[in-house]
Design a protein around this motif. Structure first.
Motif, short mmCIF file in Angstrom:
data_model
loop_
_atom_site.label_atom_id
_atom_site.label_comp_id
_atom_site.label_asym_id
_atom_site.label_seq_id
_atom_site.Cartn_x
_atom_site.Cartn_y
_atom_site.Cartn_z
N VAL A 1 -12.70 3.52 49.69
CA VAL A 1 -11.93 4.28 50.68
C VAL A 1 -11.56 5.63 50.09
CG1 VAL A 1 -9.86 4.30 52.11
CG2 VAL A 1 -11.03 2.13 51.65
N VAL A 2 -11.96 6.68 50.78
CA VAL A 2 -11.63 8.04 50.37
C VAL A 2 -10.70 8.70 51.38
CG1 VAL A 2 -12.61 10.24 49.58
CG2 VAL A 2 -13.90 8.14 49.27
N GLY A 3 -10.58 8.10 52.57
CA GLY A 3 -9.70 8.63 53.61
C GLY A 3 -8.37 7.91 53.64
N SER A 4 -7.44 8.43 54.45
CA SER A 4 -6.12 7.85 54.62
C SER A 4 -6.03 7.09 55.94
CB SER A 4 -5.05 8.95 54.58
OG SER A 4 -5.00 9.56 53.31
N ASN A 5 -5.02 6.22 56.01
CA ASN A 5 -4.77 5.42 57.21
C ASN A 5 -6.00 4.58 57.58
OD1 ASN A 5 -2.15 6.55 57.46
ND2 ASN A 5 -3.01 8.32 58.51
N VAL A 6 -6.35 3.69 56.67
CA VAL A 6 -7.54 2.84 56.80
C VAL A 6 -7.11 1.38 56.80
CG1 VAL A 6 -9.65 2.07 55.65
CG2 VAL A 6 -9.11 4.52 55.77
N THR A 7 -7.64 0.61 57.75
CA THR A 7 -7.37 -0.82 57.84
C THR A 7 -8.68 -1.59 57.70
OG1 THR A 7 -5.44 -0.50 59.27
CG2 THR A 7 -6.49 -2.67 59.32
N ILE A 8 -8.67 -2.63 56.87
CA ILE A 8 -9.85 -3.48 56.65
C ILE A 8 -9.39 -4.91 56.86
CG2 ILE A 8 -11.64 -4.16 55.01
CD1 ILE A 8 -11.01 -1.48 53.53
N ILE A 9 -10.03 -5.62 57.79
CA ILE A 9 -9.54 -6.95 58.16
C ILE A 9 -10.68 -7.95 58.31
CG2 ILE A 9 -7.50 -6.03 59.35
CD1 ILE A 9 -8.94 -6.57 62.02
N ASN A 10 -10.35 -9.24 58.14
CA ASN A 10 -11.06 -10.37 58.74
C ASN A 10 -12.49 -10.57 58.25
OD1 ASN A 10 -11.38 -12.59 60.44
ND2 ASN A 10 -12.12 -11.32 62.14
N GLY A 11 -12.64 -10.92 56.96
CA GLY A 11 -13.97 -11.24 56.46
C GLY A 11 -13.93 -11.48 54.96
N THR A 12 -15.10 -11.41 54.34
CA THR A 12 -15.24 -11.70 52.91
C THR A 12 -15.95 -10.55 52.21
OG1 THR A 12 -15.37 -14.09 53.31
CG2 THR A 12 -16.29 -13.29 51.24
N ILE A 13 -15.45 -10.20 51.02
CA ILE A 13 -16.14 -9.23 50.17
C ILE A 13 -16.31 -9.89 48.81
CG2 ILE A 13 -16.14 -6.91 49.22
CD1 ILE A 13 -14.22 -6.08 51.42
N THR A 14 -17.54 -10.04 48.40
CA THR A 14 -17.83 -10.82 47.19
C THR A 14 -18.94 -10.17 46.39
OG1 THR A 14 -18.45 -13.03 46.41
CG2 THR A 14 -19.48 -12.29 48.43
#
Length: 293
Positions: free
Chosen positions: A113-126
């Motif tokens: 993330v390089v920007g502001s006001n960012v939402t990341i939801i509902n999943g998997t990061i592996t």
């Protein structure tokens, strides 16, 4: 020839935009590129426009140096929609230490993330060779909710800045800290997360005293981590209603613990609470005793 046909088709790819204006992302669209202006074929997927994005399939990264998604715009909502961003790293516990297949240090992130006001939801990061989610510089307003952060070679989450929110995430089996909130310059909230079997601390918080940093940890479960369950260094923090059980360090460790109450802390190798000047508000249970530490 066939190669020219494929190249021509890729260059004509246009992003799929749902009726509600949400831009859809999957493996095919990632490889084709042009999801936003300046997004080249392959990884990372570059999101240069504000708005909402939705995964409609898993994203699979084949090397340990390339990010999955790079968010450079402000005001972005990324919904993984139950799908996964999958890197090449796998981690397991070997004689009490988390060992990962990919060496840490390549800088790879599932989402950067390089920007502001960012939402990341509902999943998997592996499987990232560094962290599942990294935000750069002192940005404001990153929210991570309902994400499984698993088997990354470095910290599960590496976040900094102000307005950090991490809610209801599963953070497990990462090669360093479960989450590292570093150089926090304002507010942050960490609540309802499960932090399990990370190599170092379950959650590590470092606040900037000069920037009046304050972070609230509430209703988290930290268990079987190699270091402290929850750790603070600098800034101000509150620890309310957490469970820190069976970690290799302290249940709550570090210096400058500000207030704590209603926590259950037991069976941690170094002890319950690292000696510091905390203020107890409400009853804690430390190894079955209401006197803490």
């Amino acid at each position: 020839g066939p190669l020219m046909v494929i190249m021509a088709a890729s260059s004509l790819f246009t992003p799929v935009i749902a009726s509600d204006g949400v831009i859809e992302i999957n493996q095919a669209s990632a490889l084709a590129g042009n999801i936003t202006t300046g997004d080249t074929p392959g990884y990372p997927v570059t999101l240069s426009d504000s708005g909402s994005y939705l995964l409609t399939g898993n994203l699979t990264l084949t090397d340990n140096t390339t990010d999955g998604i790079r968010i450079v715009a402000n005001d972005v909502n990324l919904d993984l929609n139950g799908f996964s961003i999958i890197g090449p790293s796998t981690c397991s516990v070997v004689e009490g230490v988390v060992v990962c297949s990919e060496p840490r240090g390549s800088g790879q992130a599932g989402v950067r993330v390089v920007g502001s006001n960012v939402t990341i939801i509902n999943g998997t990061i592996t499987g990232s060779a560094e962290s599942a989610i990294i935000n750069e510089s002192d940005l404001s307003g990153i929210r991570v909710e309902r994400i499984a952060v698993r088997s990354n070679s470095g910290n599960g989450l590496s976040l900094r800045g102000t307005g950090i929110v991490v809610d209801n995430c599963l953070v497990e089996l990462n090669g360093a800290n479960g989450m590292r909130l570093d150089f926090v310059t304002g507010s942050c909230s960490v609540s309802g997360n499960t932090l399990i079997q990370n190599n170092d601390a379950g959650a590590f918080y470092r606040g900037d005293n000069d920037a009046q940093a304050i972070c609230a940890f509430g209703d988290n479960l930290a268990t079987d981590n190699g270091g402290d369950g929850l750790r603070q260094e600098g800034g101000t923090a509150s620890f309310i209603g957490n469970q820190s059980i069976g970690n290799g360090g302290y249940g709550i460790g570090g210096a400058g613990i500000s207030i704590y109450g209603q926590n259950v802390i037991r069976a941690n190798d170094s002890g319950t609470i690292e000696p510091s000047p905390p203020v107890e508000i409400g009853m804690n249970f430390c190894d079955g005793n209401t006197t803490c530490p």
